[in-house]
Each structure stands twice: as C-alpha cells, then as structure tokens.
Design a protein around this motif. Structure first.
Motif, short mmCIF file in Angstrom:
data_model
loop_
_atom_site.label_atom_id
_atom_site.label_comp_id
_atom_site.label_asym_id
_atom_site.label_seq_id
_atom_site.Cartn_x
_atom_site.Cartn_y
_atom_site.Cartn_z
N LEU A 197 0.84 -1.19 0.00
CA LEU A 197 0.00 0.00 0.00
C LEU A 197 0.88 1.24 0.00
N LEU A 198 0.43 2.29 -0.68
CA LEU A 198 1.17 3.54 -0.75
C LEU A 198 0.25 4.71 -0.45
N ALA A 199 0.72 5.63 0.38
CA ALA A 199 0.08 6.93 0.57
C ALA A 199 1.14 7.99 0.34
N THR A 200 0.91 8.87 -0.62
CA THR A 200 1.90 9.89 -0.95
C THR A 200 1.31 11.29 -0.78
N PRO A 201 1.99 12.17 -0.04
CA PRO A 201 1.48 13.53 0.16
C PRO A 201 2.07 14.55 -0.81
N ILE A 202 3.02 14.13 -1.65
CA ILE A 202 3.77 15.07 -2.46
C ILE A 202 3.87 14.57 -3.90
N PHE A 203 3.91 15.49 -4.82
CA PHE A 203 3.94 15.17 -6.24
C PHE A 203 5.20 15.76 -6.88
N ILE A 204 6.01 14.89 -7.46
CA ILE A 204 7.19 15.32 -8.23
C ILE A 204 7.02 14.74 -9.64
N PRO A 205 6.78 15.57 -10.64
CA PRO A 205 6.43 15.07 -11.97
C PRO A 205 7.64 14.62 -12.77
N SER A 206 7.37 14.13 -13.96
CA SER A 206 8.43 13.81 -14.91
C SER A 206 9.14 15.09 -15.33
N ILE A 207 10.44 14.96 -15.59
CA ILE A 207 11.27 16.13 -15.87
C ILE A 207 11.97 15.94 -17.22
N ALA A 208 12.00 17.00 -18.01
CA ALA A 208 12.76 16.97 -19.26
C ALA A 208 13.68 18.19 -19.29
N ALA A 209 13.96 18.70 -20.47
CA ALA A 209 14.91 19.79 -20.61
C ALA A 209 14.38 21.09 -20.01
N ASP A 210 15.30 21.92 -19.49
CA ASP A 210 14.93 23.24 -18.99
C ASP A 210 14.51 24.13 -20.16
N VAL A 211 13.36 24.76 -20.01
CA VAL A 211 12.84 25.63 -21.06
C VAL A 211 12.86 27.07 -20.57
N ARG A 212 13.18 27.97 -21.48
CA ARG A 212 13.25 29.39 -21.14
C ARG A 212 12.63 30.23 -22.25
N GLU A 213 12.34 31.49 -21.92
CA GLU A 213 11.87 32.44 -22.92
C GLU A 213 13.07 33.04 -23.64
N GLU A 214 13.01 33.08 -24.95
CA GLU A 214 14.10 33.68 -25.72
C GLU A 214 13.54 34.20 -27.04
N ASN A 215 13.68 35.51 -27.25
CA ASN A 215 13.21 36.16 -28.48
C ASN A 215 11.74 35.87 -28.77
N GLY A 216 10.95 35.80 -27.71
CA GLY A 216 9.53 35.59 -27.86
C GLY A 216 9.11 34.14 -28.01
#
Length: 497
Positions: A197-216
C-alpha cells in the motif's frame, strides 16, 4: 560541502521552467529539483546504462550494522549527424555523469539512497537527481518504507517507459531514467504473494529539458525538445506571430498533490505462474499546459501566457506471467482515466485522453551461446487512446493544439539483445542492441552500444542511435518523425567503484 553545493544548485534551478517536448507535455525544472530539497526526508539512481561487473562494498561494522557504497562515473562525447540550423551548438556535446548508491543497516533501520548527477560542462546544463531515498524500520513479517522508492507497479509501464505509474527524468529521450514515488509504503512481501500500500502527500512530476523564454519563443538546450508553434490563427482567423511568456505557480501549488495506490501479487515471479495487479488514484506524471491569449500587440503579434497545471487520473494495471528455467513470458495491461480540468475564462488547457495499453514479452537467457551468456528479449506494445486536445473554459475543443500525443510509441514491436560478444586479451566485450518498429508511425529506431573492459573497474564505450521513417510526410508530429534528424554516435569511458 557536497550538501551545500547541492542545495545551492537546487535553489538556482528552482527559478527555471521546464516544458516537456518529447512526450508532448509540460514539466518544470522547478519541481524536478524539489526532489533534491526533499531528499533528506525521502529519494536511488536509475538503472545504469552500463553493466557493472564489479561493485566495491564498504565494510561490515558489526554483526547487526553494515554499509555498502557503490557507483559509477562516465565521460562521453556525442556527435549528431545532422546540424540544426537554429541550434548548431547542439551538434556535438561532452557529458560527465555519475551515480552513487548507498545501502546501510543498523540494529533498528535499513536505509537506501541512490542518486545521479551530470553536466555538459555548463552551469545552465547541470543537474542533480535523487531517484530513491528511504528508510525502513527492521520489523518481522511486514515493512514500512518512508521516502522515495521505485517499484514495478506494471510490467508494461516499466518495459516501455510509459511513465503512467512512476515519473521519469528524461534529458535524453533515448535514455529515460525511472524515478520512485514519494510517501509511506506498507509492504508484506512473501515468496508466493505480496501486498503493498502507498500513501503519498507530495507530487514530483516527470522532468525533461529546462525551457526558457528567448526572443519571444520557448526554447531549450536540447535536441529532444519540440517547441510549440510560433504562429497561429489568434485574431480575425489570420495567421498571427506569437510571443510566449512563462508563468510559474508557487512550488507548493504544484507539489501539494497527494495520492494512494495498492499492489498485489500471487505466485513467485522467479518460478512458475504468477499474477499481479495495481490500482491507484494519483496525479498524472506529466504536467498539463494551459495558456492564455494575453493581448494583441500594435505590430499584429499575439502575446500568449503558458503555465503548468496538475490533473489526477485513476490507474489500473494487471500482469500475468510464467517463468521456467531461463525463460520468462509476460502479458500486461494498463489503463488510466485522466480527469478533465476546466480552465478559467479566456484560458485553454490540455485535455488528456485515457490510455489503454496491451503488451506481451518473452525474455530468454541463453546460457551457452558460443560458451557465453546472452539475454534476448522480444516485446510488443499496443496503445489505444493517449491523445491530447486543448479545450476552452466552455469545455469545447480550442482552435490551437500545442501537442497531440502523450506517448512515444503506440503500435510497436521490439527486440533487444545483451551479453558478452567476444573476448580480447581475455577481457570481455559486451554489446547491447535493440531494434524497434512502430507501425502507426511507419518508422524504426536502432540503438547499439559496445563496452570493452580492460579491467574490472574501467570500460571503453562506443555506441550509435538511429531513428527514421518510411514516409517523412506521414504523421509529422510522431516521435520518430519529429526526431529523425537525431541520428548520432558517441564514445567515452566509464569507471565503476
């Protein structure tokens, strides 16, 4: 000092947003590195991509206390055959990575930690990831685990890296690293049956590349990120250039989502017939993307705000298998039913279609193949559903659809071979080979790697990956078509300790 450096790196990375492209979903570096911050309360390294012929263990302290530390370092250079016109700097890269695992026992507790770190020799392209970290009181007949822990909730989910049950760390789409779930596990595990049985109070999602804003636009230093379109019919049904802006919610708002799950097994997976089943109600491991058309600029462009959100799904899976000698046969089924999130007025959000996945596999260890042991695996996956449709506040489909698929493969067959190919100067040459063909995408993928061990601790590595489609105009949004320009070769060395 190591803990201080890790924490400083985490604080820096918490400021960055990450949107997941290869699985056509959203994600945040913000939440990825939350796993580091909470690791002291709960989180192991993902399965190594290199066989470990030698694991050096630390000493046995007393009859009731023991500790074991092991890991690996890997340095490699990677060259892509095709240069991307808008990102020529991603044609060649050097990557240094490491894994460190710890298993320890005291008179009262059993503890485990397993994490990895890597860098492309740039502060903006470095990471630390905790895959497992848990503690367990030493009890008779049952176990409690507190922290982050990996389990095989579904054979299909694990073999095909679906990410339905457990999240993934996926800077490289061809090397996904499975992560554990974080919470309290109650486990009664016997040879012929198991209940967890599992009870989890926290959510850590799947992670991919860091995305940023650049030139719109929304960009990432990764060849495995697919940016949303820079043009859409926003005003007067005419193509409009888009200027994107990221809006990141507070960490607690995204991470504060709990869940429950249950796993049962009858029979022994090591011999004879067995069946297993899992059911749960948890957050979907890939974040939703919601967006708002903010305004129309004087030059005719449109401003669009993009923000992540969370939804839940009910998950059910069932497995059955038979193991005899060196042969194992498995059939697996998994389904999820995501909840629909209704966005605010003037917003649109992704609506996920449920997944119905069927898989079958054969695993055969050939003990005397030219006097060597070879592992051969045949597997097949069929998925119904898994589409993504953006909807507005009225629940109707929106005119714009950022991404349209949840999974990489939906109708695929795969063969994998791994083992010692030959010996040179009495030292082993190990090979890994896999071939996949997806009928729905009319495309294939080949992965191969060779490792030569001059000593038990050191290995020289060479490998290549190839992706392609029979028709480049067929399903252009499919994984194989989107990334067919990512054929590559790589080489380096690894050290096991």
């Amino acid at each position: 000092m190591a803990e201080i450096r890790s924490s400083c790196s985490s604080v820096r990375l918490l400021k960055k947003a990450s949107l997941k492209g290869t699985k056509n979903r959203g994600s945040l570096a913000l939440i990825a590195y939350l796993s580091v911050l909470v690791s002291f309360a709960g989180a192991s390294a993902a399965d190594s991509v290199i066989p470990l012929p030698k694991l050096t263990s630390e000493v046995l302290v007393t009859e009731k206390t023991s500790h074991r530390i092991y890991g690996q370092l890997r340095l490699e250079g990677m060259k892509y055959f095709t240069e991307l016109p808008d990102a020529p700097n991603l044609t060649y890269s050097q990557f240094l990575s490491g894994q460190l695992s710890y298993v320890g026992e005291t008179a009262w507790l059993e503890n485990a930690a397993d994490f990895s770190a890597g860098t492309f020799f740039s502060m903006s392209q470095s990471h630390i990831v905790v895959h497992e970290l848990y503690t367990s009181p030493r009890t008779d007949g049952y176990r409690f685990y507190v922290g982050r822990k990996k389990n095989t909730w579904s054979e299909a989910d694990h073999e095909w890296n679906l990410g339905v049950w457990q999240p993934y760390f996926e800077l490289d789409a061809l090397r996904p690293e499975e992560q554990g779930l974080t919470g309290v596990f109650f486990d009664v595990n016997r040879d012929n049956w198991q209940v967890m049985l599992l009870a989890t109070p926290i959510f850590i999602p799947s992670i991919a590349a860091d995305v940023r804003e650049e030139n719109g636009g929304l960009v990432a230093d990764s060849r495995w990120y697919h940016a949303p379109s820079r043009e859409a019919e926003l005003f007067n049904s005419k193509p409009t250039p888009i200027i994107y802006q990221l809006s990141i919610p507070e960490t607690a708002k995204l991470a504060g989502h709990g869940g429950t799950a249950m796993f049962t097994r009858i029979g022994n997976k090591e011999k004879g017939f067995w069946v297993a089943g899992s059911a749960g109600y948890t957050p979907v491991n890939q974040l939703l993307l919601k967006r708002n058309v903010k305004y129309q600029m004087t030059d005719g462009t449109g401003g669009v705000i993009v923000s992540p959100d969370v939804t839940y799904h009910s998950v059910f899976s069932a497995d059955m298998g038979y193991t005899v000698g060196n042969t194992r046969v498995v059939a697996s089924y998994i389904q999820d039913n995501p909840q629909t999130v209704t966005p605010e007025i003037d917003w649109a959000i992704q609506q996920l279609s449920g997944i119905r996945a069927y898989s079958a596999g054969l695993e055969w260890t050939i003990p005397n193949f030219f006097s060597r042991s070879i592992l051969m695996q045949l597997s097949y996956l069929r998925v119904d559903g898994g589409n993504i449709q953006d909807i507005g506040s009225d629940g109707k489909p929106d005119d714009i659809n950022l991404y349209d698929q949840r999974l990489k493969f939906t109708n695929a067959a795969k063969i994998k071979v791994q083992g010692e190919l030959a010996r040179f100067y009495r030292r082993p040459l190990v090979t890994k080979f896999s071939y996949l063909y997806d009928k729905d995408q009319k495309g294939s993928m080949v992965n191969t790697e060779f490792l030569f061990y001059p000593t038990q601790e050191w290995a020289l590595v060479m490998g290549a990956d190839f992706l392609g489609t029979d028709d480049e105009t067929y399903k252009p949004s499919g994984f194989l078509n989107q990334y067919r320009a990512n054929d590559r070769v790589y080489g380096g060395m690894t050290y096991v300790f």
